[in-house]
Structure formats: structure tokens, C-alpha cells
Motif scaffolding. Sequence first.
Motif, PDB file in Angstrom:
ATOM      1  N   GLN A 263      -3.733  -3.312   2.479  1.00 45.36           N
ATOM      2  CA  GLN A 263      -2.629  -2.541   3.066  1.00 45.36           C
ATOM      3  C   GLN A 263      -1.391  -2.749   2.209  1.00 45.36           C
ATOM      4  OE1 GLN A 263       0.388  -3.712   4.679  1.00 45.36           O
ATOM      5  NE2 GLN A 263      -0.199  -5.840   4.319  1.00 45.36           N
ATOM      6  N   GLY A 264      -1.232  -3.987   1.699  1.00 46.68           N
ATOM      7  CA  GLY A 264      -0.108  -4.273   0.816  1.00 46.68           C
ATOM      8  C   GLY A 264      -0.207  -3.479  -0.474  1.00 46.68           C
ATOM      9  N   ALA A 265      -1.411  -3.410  -1.026  1.00 49.63           N
ATOM     10  CA  ALA A 265      -1.619  -2.669  -2.274  1.00 49.63           C
ATOM     11  C   ALA A 265      -1.285  -1.185  -2.081  1.00 49.63           C
ATOM     12  CB  ALA A 265      -3.060  -2.837  -2.749  1.00 49.63           C
ATOM     13  N   ALA A 266      -1.649  -0.647  -0.904  1.00 49.13           N
ATOM     14  CA  ALA A 266      -1.373   0.769  -0.638  1.00 49.13           C
ATOM     15  C   ALA A 266       0.135   1.013  -0.490  1.00 49.13           C
ATOM     16  CB  ALA A 266      -2.125   1.218   0.617  1.00 49.13           C
ATOM     17  N   SER A 267       0.841   0.100   0.156  1.00 49.20           N
ATOM     18  CA  SER A 267       2.302   0.236   0.274  1.00 49.20           C
ATOM     19  C   SER A 267       2.956   0.138  -1.101  1.00 49.20           C
ATOM     20  CB  SER A 267       2.881  -0.861   1.184  1.00 49.20           C
ATOM     21  OG  SER A 267       2.331  -0.770   2.464  1.00 49.20           O
ATOM     22  N   PHE A 268       2.490  -0.813  -1.886  1.00 44.96           N
ATOM     23  CA  PHE A 268       3.013  -1.040  -3.243  1.00 44.96           C
ATOM     24  C   PHE A 268       2.893   0.230  -4.087  1.00 44.96           C
ATOM     25  CE2 PHE A 268       2.599  -2.683  -7.610  1.00 44.96           C
ATOM     26  CZ  PHE A 268       3.659  -3.577  -7.679  1.00 44.96           C
ATOM     27  N   LYS A 269       1.737   0.871  -3.962  1.00 48.63           N
ATOM     28  CA  LYS A 269       1.497   2.119  -4.701  1.00 48.63           C
ATOM     29  C   LYS A 269       2.476   3.213  -4.270  1.00 48.63           C
ATOM     30  CE  LYS A 269      -1.174   4.827  -7.309  1.00 48.63           C
ATOM     31  NZ  LYS A 269      -2.528   5.336  -7.332  1.00 48.63           N
ATOM     32  N   LEU A 270       2.721   3.283  -2.974  1.00 45.92           N
ATOM     33  CA  LEU A 270       3.653   4.301  -2.461  1.00 45.92           C
ATOM     34  C   LEU A 270       5.070   4.082  -2.998  1.00 45.92           C
ATOM     35  CD1 LEU A 270       2.455   4.498   1.264  1.00 45.92           C
ATOM     36  CD2 LEU A 270       2.305   6.340  -0.429  1.00 45.92           C
ATOM     37  N   TRP A 271       5.497   2.826  -3.122  1.00 46.30           N
ATOM     38  CA  TRP A 271       6.861   2.556  -3.592  1.00 46.30           C
ATOM     39  C   TRP A 271       7.003   2.676  -5.109  1.00 46.30           C
ATOM     40  CZ3 TRP A 271       6.138  -2.527  -0.576  1.00 46.30           C
ATOM     41  CH2 TRP A 271       6.411  -2.324   0.781  1.00 46.30           C
ATOM     42  N   THR A 272       5.990   2.153  -5.813  1.00 50.46           N
ATOM     43  CA  THR A 272       6.143   1.992  -7.268  1.00 50.46           C
ATOM     44  C   THR A 272       5.324   2.980  -8.075  1.00 50.46           C
ATOM     45  OG1 THR A 272       4.292   0.455  -7.543  1.00 50.46           O
ATOM     46  CG2 THR A 272       6.429  -0.516  -6.902  1.00 50.46           C
ATOM     47  N   GLY A 273       4.325   3.603  -7.451  1.00 46.95           N
ATOM     48  CA  GLY A 273       3.413   4.470  -8.190  1.00 46.95           C
ATOM     49  C   GLY A 273       2.374   3.699  -8.988  1.00 46.95           C
ATOM     50  N   GLU A 274       2.404   2.364  -8.880  1.00 47.06           N
ATOM     51  CA  GLU A 274       1.490   1.524  -9.685  1.00 47.06           C
ATOM     52  C   GLU A 274       0.421   0.879  -8.797  1.00 47.06           C
ATOM     53  OE1 GLU A 274       1.992   0.800 -13.062  1.00 47.06           O
ATOM     54  OE2 GLU A 274       3.889   1.886 -13.264  1.00 47.06           O
ATOM     55  N   GLU A 275      -0.725   0.568  -9.426  1.00 51.09           N
ATOM     56  CA  GLU A 275      -1.782  -0.180  -8.736  1.00 51.09           C
ATOM     57  C   GLU A 275      -1.396  -1.648  -8.682  1.00 51.09           C
ATOM     58  OE1 GLU A 275      -4.328   1.070  -7.209  1.00 51.09           O
ATOM     59  OE2 GLU A 275      -4.149   3.111  -8.010  1.00 51.09           O
ATOM     60  N   MET A 276      -1.460  -2.238  -7.510  1.00 52.13           N
ATOM     61  CA  MET A 276      -1.220  -3.678  -7.417  1.00 52.13           C
ATOM     62  C   MET A 276      -2.340  -4.419  -8.164  1.00 52.13           C
ATOM     63  SD  MET A 276      -0.989  -6.030  -3.968  1.00 52.13           S
ATOM     64  CE  MET A 276       0.726  -5.767  -3.538  1.00 52.13           C
ATOM     65  N   PRO A 277      -2.004  -5.434  -8.961  1.00 52.23           N
ATOM     66  CA  PRO A 277      -3.066  -6.206  -9.641  1.00 52.23           C
ATOM     67  C   PRO A 277      -3.760  -7.132  -8.631  1.00 52.23           C
ATOM     68  CG  PRO A 277      -0.883  -7.066 -10.203  1.00 52.23           C
ATOM     69  CD  PRO A 277      -0.653  -5.908  -9.297  1.00 52.23           C
ATOM     70  N   VAL A 278      -4.674  -6.551  -7.849  1.00 56.46           N
ATOM     71  CA  VAL A 278      -5.206  -7.262  -6.676  1.00 56.46           C
ATOM     72  C   VAL A 278      -6.012  -8.516  -7.030  1.00 56.46           C
ATOM     73  CG1 VAL A 278      -5.158  -5.339  -5.043  1.00 56.46           C
ATOM     74  CG2 VAL A 278      -7.148  -5.642  -6.515  1.00 56.46           C
ATOM     75  N   GLU A 279      -6.649  -8.529  -8.203  1.00 60.27           N
ATOM     76  CA  GLU A 279      -7.456  -9.719  -8.534  1.00 60.27           C
ATOM     77  C   GLU A 279      -6.562 -10.951  -8.661  1.00 60.27           C
ATOM     78  OE1 GLU A 279     -10.585  -9.834  -8.152  1.00 60.27           O
ATOM     79  OE2 GLU A 279     -10.641  -7.673  -7.789  1.00 60.27           O
ATOM     80  N   ILE A 280      -5.408 -10.766  -9.277  1.00 61.37           N
ATOM     81  CA  ILE A 280      -4.475 -11.885  -9.436  1.00 61.37           C
ATOM     82  C   ILE A 280      -3.926 -12.317  -8.076  1.00 61.37           C
ATOM     83  CG2 ILE A 280      -2.202 -12.535 -10.389  1.00 61.37           C
ATOM     84  CD1 ILE A 280      -2.890 -10.597 -12.737  1.00 61.37           C
TER      85      ILE A 280
END
Length: 287
Positions: A263-280
Motif C-alpha cells: 500500500q505504501g509502494a502504491a501511494s509512493f507511486k502516486l506522489w512521485t511517479g516512481e516505483e518504490m525499491p521494495v526489495e530494499i
Amino acid sequence: SKHITGHTGLLCLLGSPVTHSVSPEMHNEACDQLGLDYTYLAFDVPEDKMPEAVQGLRTMGARGWNITMPGKNIMCKLADKVSPASEISGACNTIVNDNGVLTAYTTDGVGFMRAVKEDGVDIIGKKMTLLGAGGAATAILVQAALDGVAEINVFNVRDNFFARAEEIVAKLNERTECKVTLHDFSDPEVLRASIADSAILVNGTSVGMAPNVDRTIITDTSMFHKDLFVFDVIYNPQETRLLREAKEAGCKTGNGMYMLLYQGAASFKLWTGEEMPVEIIKEKYFS
Ligand code: NDP
């Protein structure tokens, strides 16, 4: 520590309490990793102060924010535009501020769908049994119906959210291809029959969450079958009694931890347009 300048953009979390949240660490780490000039803070804001907080953030040009309890419903009303999922559920956990125009989204259900997929389970076109009709359960219900789960039986465990659930179920049956039915949890045979031909069983309630780790929402473990994927929204503990007993019965299981991450990664994408580096992020904060 981070180099904050006059250009640094603001992201934040609003709710009460907020100090337990992993969101500041997750988003700040992701921004650092990608070299994005935002900082993410947590603000303890009670529900009745949300309008003032929103006015301030809008004036100050914050890029966006997350909302946790108790602000998820009122925030939807404060937004200028509302995503389809937020419109149906009446709740949101993410606001994007585009030059003063606020759009409400809910990414909890998006996080759930991605977590299930990454567990290697395909629930599109399949049947789901969903226990509970609170915030987390509703987010899952709405996104699953929008994304193409064929049939969802929702079991309302207690009565608090029954009227709200009825409205949401009616909207989903009208607007999506999914066949959604609301049931009362009290009849074990209806529940058994639903689980028997479901691909996935989801606990969307807080039953089994720490400190009440001895509790489980499914007391009759003969309802489990080996083709069933059992998912628990709870992430503390990572293995609830429900998941432990489902595993013992031969079921594949998944917990709420990656739902939270995604859910955090999806919010991050909405704000920044970037994929969250989820593995890290997984390695640092979710292991
Ligand atoms: P809500 O209060 O909105 O909903 C709680 C649900 O649990 C309701 O359906 C409630 O029924 C039911 N419930 C609570 N206690 C009992 C009980 N003793 N017996 C039967 N039913 C009960 O909370 P949330 O939806 O926000 O949170 C629920 C869980 O999901 C929590 O454990 C939370 O940590 C987790 N969560 C996980 C997320 C993730 O990303 N993994 C995201 C959000 C939440 P009733 O309304 O009748 O009381």
C-alpha cells in the motif's frame, strides 16, 4: 542525515496515534534510495482537526499525505476529487496534491492484491470468502471486486458496520462484474459452504492481533482445505493462530506485512511517479 533545502517537498501521515507507523521510515528510505527530494513526517491529528490540517497542507503545498485512523472517512469528504475505490468505500488512505487540487485514493486494497499475487496466487475470476467489514476488510472487498475477483462472500462478524457494508455491497453489484453477497457470520454451515469452494479466505478483522494472539476467527479448522489460500490482514504477529492452523491443515498462507508494504509502494507511486525499491525496504523494515 538528510540534506533538507528550500526545495525539499513535504509528504506526511495524518492520524492519531501515528508514532507506531512504519510509513515515515519506508518513504524516507525510498526517497533516499532514488534521490528524490521529499521528506516524510508523521503528525498526530485528531479527526476534528483534519479540516484545519488539510487547509494548512494545501496552503503550504505539501505533495501528498497518508491518512490513518481516525481520519480515513472524513478525508474523503475534504478532497476535491475521489478515485472510484474511495468513492465506493467512502474512505481513503492517500491524498495527492496537484497544485492545490486534492485527489483521494485508497491503496490498502491495491496492496492486498499485489501481496496475494506476489505470493504466487491468482484470484482473478475466482471466489473469495472475506471475514469482517471494517476498514481493512472494506478496502480489500472493493479492490478485489474492481480488479476481477468473480465472487465474494462477505461475512459480517459483528454488527457495527452492517449498514455501511450493505451499501457498499449494493454499489459493487451495480458497478462491477463481481457477485458480492453479505452474510451473517453466526451460521457456521453457510461459512463452511462458502469456504469449501473459495480459492481464498481472508481474515479482515483484528481477531488474533497482538496481544490477543490465542484468538482465531475460524475455530473449526475442518473448514480449511488444501486448495485454499488463507490470508490474514494482521501483521503483528506475522503468524497468527489462524495462519498457523491453516498451514497445519495444508493451506498456503500470507500475512498482512506485504499488504502494508505494497500500500505504501502504491501511494509512493502516486506522489512521485516512481516505483518504490521494495526489495530494499523489505530487507530493512519488513524482515
Ligand atoms: P476496524 O476497526 O475498521 O475493523 C475491525 C474489524 O474486526 C471489524 O469488522 C470488527 O467487527 C472486527 N472485530 C474486531 N474485534 C472483534 C471481535 N472481538 N470479534 C469479532 N470481530 C471483531 O479495523 P481495521 O480494519 O482498520 O483493522 C483490522 C485489522 O487489520 C487490524 O489488525 C489492523 O492492524 C489490520 N490492518 C492491516 C493492514 C495491512 O496493510 N496489512 C491495513 C489496515 C489494517 P465490528 O465492526 O463488528 O466491531
